[in-house]
Structure formats: structure tokens, C-alpha cells
Scaffold this active site. Sequence first.
Site, PDB file in Angstrom:
ATOM      1  N   ALA A 263       5.862  29.024  -1.113  1.00  0.00           N
ATOM      2  CA  ALA A 263       6.490  28.664  -2.378  1.00  0.00           C
ATOM      3  C   ALA A 263       6.797  27.179  -2.356  1.00  0.00           C
ATOM      4  O   ALA A 263       6.651  26.528  -1.318  1.00  0.00           O
ATOM      5  CB  ALA A 263       7.782  29.444  -2.575  1.00  0.00           C
ATOM      6  N   MET A 264       7.233  26.657  -3.516  1.00  0.00           N
ATOM      7  CA  MET A 264       7.485  25.223  -3.603  1.00  0.00           C
ATOM      8  C   MET A 264       8.721  24.958  -4.448  1.00  0.00           C
ATOM      9  O   MET A 264       8.877  25.496  -5.534  1.00  0.00           O
ATOM     10  CB  MET A 264       6.233  24.545  -4.202  1.00  0.00           C
ATOM     11  CG  MET A 264       6.372  23.058  -4.382  1.00  0.00           C
ATOM     12  SD  MET A 264       6.571  22.193  -2.793  1.00  0.00           S
ATOM     13  CE  MET A 264       7.593  20.818  -3.312  1.00  0.00           C
ATOM     14  N   GLU A 265       9.555  24.060  -3.915  1.00  0.00           N
ATOM     15  CA  GLU A 265      10.907  23.854  -4.449  1.00  0.00           C
ATOM     16  C   GLU A 265      10.989  22.841  -5.592  1.00  0.00           C
ATOM     17  O   GLU A 265      12.049  22.240  -5.798  1.00  0.00           O
ATOM     18  CB  GLU A 265      11.800  23.378  -3.300  1.00  0.00           C
ATOM     19  CG  GLU A 265      11.481  21.954  -2.766  1.00  0.00           C
ATOM     20  CD  GLU A 265      10.624  21.918  -1.525  1.00  0.00           C
ATOM     21  OE1 GLU A 265       9.863  22.892  -1.284  1.00  0.00           O
ATOM     22  OE2 GLU A 265      10.684  20.931  -0.777  1.00  0.00           O
ATOM     23  N   HIS A 298      15.394  29.999   0.575  1.00  0.00           N
ATOM     24  CA  HIS A 298      14.893  28.729   1.117  1.00  0.00           C
ATOM     25  C   HIS A 298      14.627  27.718   0.002  1.00  0.00           C
ATOM     26  O   HIS A 298      15.104  26.577   0.055  1.00  0.00           O
ATOM     27  CB  HIS A 298      13.618  29.006   1.927  1.00  0.00           C
ATOM     28  CG  HIS A 298      13.012  27.799   2.555  1.00  0.00           C
ATOM     29  ND1 HIS A 298      13.256  27.430   3.860  1.00  0.00           N
ATOM     30  CD2 HIS A 298      12.178  26.850   2.051  1.00  0.00           C
ATOM     31  CE1 HIS A 298      12.593  26.318   4.129  1.00  0.00           C
ATOM     32  NE2 HIS A 298      11.932  25.953   3.051  1.00  0.00           N
ATOM     33  N   GLU A 299      13.868  28.139  -1.000  1.00  0.00           N
ATOM     34  CA  GLU A 299      13.515  27.176  -2.064  1.00  0.00           C
ATOM     35  C   GLU A 299      14.763  26.767  -2.844  1.00  0.00           C
ATOM     36  O   GLU A 299      14.915  25.618  -3.234  1.00  0.00           O
ATOM     37  CB  GLU A 299      12.453  27.753  -3.002  1.00  0.00           C
ATOM     38  CG  GLU A 299      11.174  28.249  -2.310  1.00  0.00           C
ATOM     39  CD  GLU A 299      10.560  27.279  -1.328  1.00  0.00           C
ATOM     40  OE1 GLU A 299      10.711  26.066  -1.501  1.00  0.00           O
ATOM     41  OE2 GLU A 299       9.934  27.749  -0.343  1.00  0.00           O
ATOM     42  N   GLU A 321      13.033  20.365   6.021  1.00  0.00           N
ATOM     43  CA  GLU A 321      12.531  21.704   6.348  1.00  0.00           C
ATOM     44  C   GLU A 321      13.316  22.374   7.477  1.00  0.00           C
ATOM     45  O   GLU A 321      13.683  23.543   7.385  1.00  0.00           O
ATOM     46  CB  GLU A 321      11.035  21.656   6.672  1.00  0.00           C
ATOM     47  CG  GLU A 321      10.163  21.249   5.481  1.00  0.00           C
ATOM     48  CD  GLU A 321      10.366  22.101   4.225  1.00  0.00           C
ATOM     49  OE1 GLU A 321      10.987  23.184   4.315  1.00  0.00           O
ATOM     50  OE2 GLU A 321       9.913  21.680   3.139  1.00  0.00           O
TER      51      GLU A 321
HETATM   52  N1  B3K Z   1       8.001  22.402   0.717  1.00  0.00           N
HETATM   53  C1  B3K Z   1       6.994  23.414   0.534  1.00  0.00           C
HETATM   54  C2  B3K Z   1       5.775  23.178   1.341  1.00  0.00           C
HETATM   55  C3  B3K Z   1       4.721  22.406   0.702  1.00  0.00           C
HETATM   56  C4  B3K Z   1       3.431  22.478   1.474  1.00  0.00           C
HETATM   57  C5  B3K Z   1       2.497  21.396   1.240  1.00  0.00           C
HETATM   58  N2  B3K Z   1       1.214  21.587   1.854  1.00  0.00           N
HETATM   59  C6  B3K Z   1       7.489  24.771   0.838  1.00  0.00           C
HETATM   60  C7  B3K Z   1       8.779  24.847   1.533  1.00  0.00           C
HETATM   61  O1  B3K Z   1       8.904  24.530   2.690  1.00  0.00           O
HETATM   62  O2  B3K Z   1       9.744  25.202   0.913  1.00  0.00           O
HETATM   63 ZN    ZN Z   2      10.940  24.251   2.747  1.00  0.00          ZN
END
Ligand code: B3K
Ligand code: ZN
Length: 870
Positions: A263-265, A298-299, A321
Amino acid sequence: MALPQAKYRKDYQPPAFTISHVSLDVDLDDHATRVESELRIQRQGQHNPPLELDGEGLTLLSIALDGRTLASDEYQLEGGTLRIADVPEQFTLQIVTQIDPANNSALEGLYKSGGAYCTQCEAEGFRRITYYLDRPDVLAVFTTTVRAPKQGFPHLLSNGNPQQRGDLDGNRHFVTWHDPHPKPAYLFALVAGDFDVLEDSFQTSEGRDVALQLFVDKGNLSRAEFAMQALKDSMRWDETRFGLSYDLDIYMIVAVDFFNMGAMENKGLNIFNAKYVLADARTATDQDFLAVESVIGHEYFHNWTGNRITCRDWFQLSLKEGLTVFRDQEFSGDMSMRAVHRINDVRIMRTHQFAEDASPMAHPIRPDKVIEMNNFYTVTVYNKGAEVIRMLHTLLGEEGFQRGMRLYVERHDGQAVTCEDFVAAMEAANDTDLSQFRRWYEQAGTPRVTVSDSYDVERQEYRLHCQQHTPKTPGQAVKKPFVIPMRSFFYDAQGEVMTLHSDSLQNDVLQITQNEQEFVFSGVSERPIPALFVGFSAPVRIDYPYTETQRLHLLAHSSDAFIAWDSAQQLYVKVIQEAISQQRPVQISDAFISALTTQLQDHETDPALRALLLQLPSAEAVAGEYEQVDIDAVAQACEQLKQLLASRLAQVLTLLWQANKSNGAYQFNAQHIAQRMLANTCLNYLALTPNAELDADLMAHFGADNLTDQLAALQAAVHCQHPLADTLIEQFSQQWQAQPLVMDKWLAVQASAPSADTLDRVQALTQHPAFNYANPNRVYSLIATFTHNLAALHRSDGAGYRWLADVIQQLNQSNPQVASRLLSSLLQWKRLDIDRQVLVKAQLERLRQTPKLAADLFEKVESSLAVEND
Ligand code: B3K
Ligand code: ZN
């Protein structure tokens, strides 16, 4: 073509220009999306450098500076850079580009997922949408207009709050969004599609109402309810435990089917792999529910640790992270089953992170050198990063840690900062010196802590002698000692915890700071049995010459679940290793069997922990214990151990299966999850010895009302080569062919069957309608699972390596990020026997010759082949 170039952390330079405002106008079209951007740019500093913007795969249509269109000799396009010499101190740049989202199979930048448009910009995807200063330390306020046909795209989304919407000619429409929080481009998002929306709201502790919206494919609303609850739980938890509240009026999550990661935040508009949103009892397992909870958390937690305080450069990735994984782990632990979560986290560390530390791609949690950033979204940066934060938490205590967090937020809200800034805040808030602790950010590799002890009955004195040693890793031959917090309990012969006195012991923690160190305890009335690294208090390998009796004592008496579980794990590893070194079948002592039996029958013990006691270390984890590994011997010994336990524990396994298998409707709560874990773990042994009664049970279990049990039945049958296996495989696919996420389990169960013919099956499954090379979830389920299957990948004829290299070559152009993830298991070829070394190396060399080899693969192949010259 020029070879991909490395970037170094030490070369960081602040940006020569900043961008304060961005206006984007995106007119969506499958093959000709038009992106108009207007950037307000300021030069930093006195000198007059050229402006250099990043761009990849873009068609430049026009460029204008302060309203004047530039002639083609007024700028240069070179590789991934748009260069304009001689720009004013402050100016507006208008750029029009065209992109082709429907042919974007790498799933970075703007792409199509099924019928919807969506984006993925971290780490460097924004440059595939328009020319920009695509680096995390350039923070701008974004205003985004999205235009698309009404038909098929009723929802047009971007970051922030909606400002304006309206109709356009040709049955099209638009929405303009404004995000008041300055942000780096990697947090930009845009989505257009036709979804069902689950709506809810949340009131912050400050009394503000936040609208919550979850967008899912049509017909999936009921499968989004659990995710919505998890979101509200996350928002509440961040307020109560960290004092952090949400800051916009709206929080949106969109679930898409094609996504490289979890997923992506993106600010205010998370984009999720549907796997981490959709969950109901029929189509998701207990583990899936827990994963949804953890990823939603997490997100969400990134909104503070990542978005409001972001990274100065990508070498600092663990700043957001590691910290956010620590926060999501704590969230999951506070929600339920803390001990089970912790043990799972330890398993990930030991199986995957320790392996990465021992591989040619080993890197510190803050890497020094990167060729392709996408290669550094690793278990090291994420999970070891979280362990480093956890050690700080152990050293400072919850209160001290939270004091540090408050100072960190106070100092850096709205900034792009470094890991050093984080440590400095922790240090200042606690008035302590973390100089040596910083080595965890600098040095790669897994420290090995070797402990021995002695007891002097006359002086009533107990001594613990500790040594730490960290093996060399690429580029780091000699390591300095780390600060290693060793939380320790000491047990007497009755299994009671002894209170030991020493100046070095604080809150049960001993700090190992030197290569060699001794701790002395006085007034000790009997020789203690030490429980070391309680709760896995440091990411290290632990060596203490435990006797079997001592381990069984800890198994029986430890108040810490990790120690009890680990005692059994280490005994399993030991019996496997002894069988291998003595070249004889696996043997288990009566004492071990009887201790296991006692624990398994102890109704006071959480059934989940009893289940974990029965879960053997994977063959992959056992192989990781060796510097030179005999694959066949490990695979064989692991199977033998399973067989042996199945027969020696047959009675208790049957009783536990009978007592814990589901009766009644599925419920998702800790008690029921634990019982399912225990029953299903037992079934996985019992299926090794087919009999009429069990066969009936297996069929009934397969017909359960929930996927956890149904899948457990399938897995037990397939992994134990039970006669019903083929029937269940067939029935499962008939039942679930219309549900890709469920079929992913079906692919994974078959790809993880511990046998050499699994390769043939996996190859055949690539032709099955449930499989699709274009969808990362399918590839991970079938092929990544296969790469972790020791017996199948390392087939002695090399067919596993050859086929994997074929697949990687095929994915190299379409989706290099996914291709690169599949390569990891081959990197450690030097640990294999000579015949296999030759076979793997030949495939790596073949990959190296691949035309247009992506930077992702280039980096790993080169680092792996470089080991030869070490
Ligand atoms: N920040 C994103 C990860 C993006 C990946 C790029 N290849 C997910 C996360 O750690 O929440
Ligand atoms: Zn993350």
C-alpha cells in the site's frame, strides 16, 4: 547504453531550487494523457546553476517560462533530465507532457489497474508523470485538476480536499483538489474510476470531524468493513498512545488490483493493494485480517511519521519506515495477541532479514550506496529498522521514548529530515548519549552474541561473559561494537524468576557495548538458568551453550512467550543439525517429547502459543544457519522431523485437533483465532498418516464456513501428499475461480509443497487462467513463493534456477521491480555446494547479458557476481 550509476549518501547536496506551488491539470486518456503543470520555482543561494528537472518516459509537448514558450534550443533533454540554463531567481514554469498509462506495465507513475487510473510515485515515480524536482526534500503545495469521461470514471480523486467540480464538453467532467500541506512529489496521488464507496466518519480528540471513504471494486462493499474499522482503530490508537491526531477533513483509501507493494501512504489518499483492504470470513484467512489491520495502521501512521515529517533523501528511508513499522507492530500488539505478533516479527527477522544481512546485498538500515532505490524497500530498512527503534524504546522506556517522539515532532514537523535528526531528538529529550547506538544506522550485518557463564558457590557469585562479533559485509570488513540491549531473566531450579543484583542491570536489561564484557552478580544463592534476549530485545544471533535440560526448563517456566517458543525452536534446529552432521536420521529425545506434550496439554497456555510451539523452523531458515549449506540434507532432515513429531505426538495431536477444530460459526477474535491456529497446526501433522476418520474430518474441514479452515485443509492435504490432495485442489479452484485473491492462496499452497516436482507444477500453473504475469499479486503468490521453497528451487538438475532466470528475464522489461524481488534467493549462491554454485552462477551470468537489463536487476546481479572476487 550507459550502465546504471550508483549514488552515495555522502554526496547529498541541498536542492539548488525549490518549488513552493504546483498546479497540475491531468486530462486522462488511455494512451495520450495530457499533463499540464505549472511550477512556482525559487533559486536557492547566490550562484546561478542550470535548472535540472527529472523526467522519464515522457513526451514533452511544450515548455514556457514566465509565460514565454521556450524554443527547442533554450533547453536540453538528456537521458532523464530536462535542463534549462540561466533561469531567473524566481519564476513560473509551465510544462505540457503526454504519457501512455495503458501501456505502463511497471506500475510506477500513472497507470491503469483494471478499468481505473491510479498512481504510484514513491520513490521516483512522479518523474514518469511530469518533469519535476523529484526528490523528497522539495516540498510543495499541490492543486490538482483531474479530467476524465463521466462514463467509467465517476470518481476523480487526488490529495487534500475537493475544491471545485463541474462538467466538461463531450460527456466529461473534472474535479479540482487542493492539499494545503506542502509535500514531496512521492506523496502525490491521483485516482479515477468507478467504485463502490464505504463511508464513515471519525471525530478527532480535538473534536474535528473527518470523513472516511473507502473505494473498492463494485460489489465489494461488505468486504471493506473490517478495513474501515481498522482505520478508525488506528486513528484512535495514534491519539491515545502517541498523542497524534489526523489533520485533514477527509481520509480516502482506494483498493486496486494491480500494485507492486502492499500500500502507499499518499497524503489523504492512500492507495492500497486490494489484498490489504478486502476481507471477509469466506475469502480471507485470520492472517489476512491481521495483515489488513496492520497495513491500514501502517499507512495511517505514516501521516505523521513519513508525511508531516518526511525524509531528506532516500538513504534516510528507514527514518519513516523503521519507525512506522515499529508503530504498526505496537498497534497490532495493543489490539490483540501481543505475544503471537512478536513471535511472527521475530520469524521474519530470522528467516528473511538475517538472510539479507548474510547476502551480497547486505546494507545498513541507512544505506550508503544505492543504484536503484526500489531495491531498498527491504526487510533490513523496514523490519531491522523497526528493531532498532524497538531497542531505543527498550533503552529509554515508554515514557522516555514518547518524550523523544514529542521533541522530534516539535522540532521537525513540516520538514524533510534525517535519521540523525531522529536520534538527536531522542538523545536531547532524554539527556543521554546515543553516540555508540548510532552504529546501528551505519553498520550492516547480524551481530552474533556469544554468552558463557560461571557460578561460584562459595562467593555466591554469578558471572556472565559476553562477546559480540559481526561478520563482514560488502564494503565493511571490520565492525565496531554495537550497543546491544540484552533483556535477561534468570530462573532457579524450581522455575521461579530470581532477583539478581548488579549495577549493570537496569529494568532487566544488560547493555553489551564492548567486543568482550563481563557482568558480575553477587549474592546469588544458586546457579541460575539465564533467559537471554527476552522478547528478542536485539536483532542478533544468540549463542549460549544450553543443555537440552536447560532449554526444556525455559520451555516449561519462561514467563516470556518468545523465550519459551525459542527454546523449542532452538531444540528443533539442534536435532536437525545433529542429524545432518552425524549423517543419520533425525532423533528426538524422550525428554523433549514429554516436555512438548506437557506444554501442549496445558490448558493455561494460550492455544496460539501452543500452536507456535509446533510450527517448525522452515527449511529456508535452517539453511540460513549454515555458511556452507547442504540443501538436500536440510530439506530431508526438516521433512523427517515433521514425520517424527507426527508419529511421536500422534495422540496429543489428535486430542488437540478434536478439541479445537471449529464447531459453530466463524468468529474473528483472539480466542477463536488461537483455537483455529492450534487445530490447523495439528491437522498439518495428522494428514501425514491418512485414515478413514481423518479423511472424513479433512473433507468436513474443507467445507468450513471460513477460508482459514478451508485453506488449512487444502494445505495439509497438499503438503502432506494426502490422497485427497488432488480432489481438494480441483474443488477449491472450481469454488473460487472468480475470486483472484483467494486463488492466490491456491497458487501459493501448491508452490510451497516441499518436493522437487513442485517446479513442474509451478510451471504448469503459469498457464492456468488464475495466473497472470502482469499482476504482481499472482507473481508473488506463485513464483516468489516458489523461490522460498528450498526443495523445489534448488533442484539438483538446475531446472529451478534456469526457469526462474527465464521468468526474471521476461519480467525485466515489463515490471523490473517485481523481477528484482524474485532474484533475491539466488544471490547467495556461494553458500551452495560446488555443483549448484556453477548452475546458479551460469544463470546470473546469463541475466547479466540480458538486453536492456533494468537497473533493479543490474544492481543485484552485479553485487552477487562480485562476491567471487572477494
Ligand atoms: N511507502 C510505501 C512503499 C513504496 C514502495 C516504492 N517502491 C509503502 C509503505 O511502506 O508504507
Ligand atoms: Zn511504510
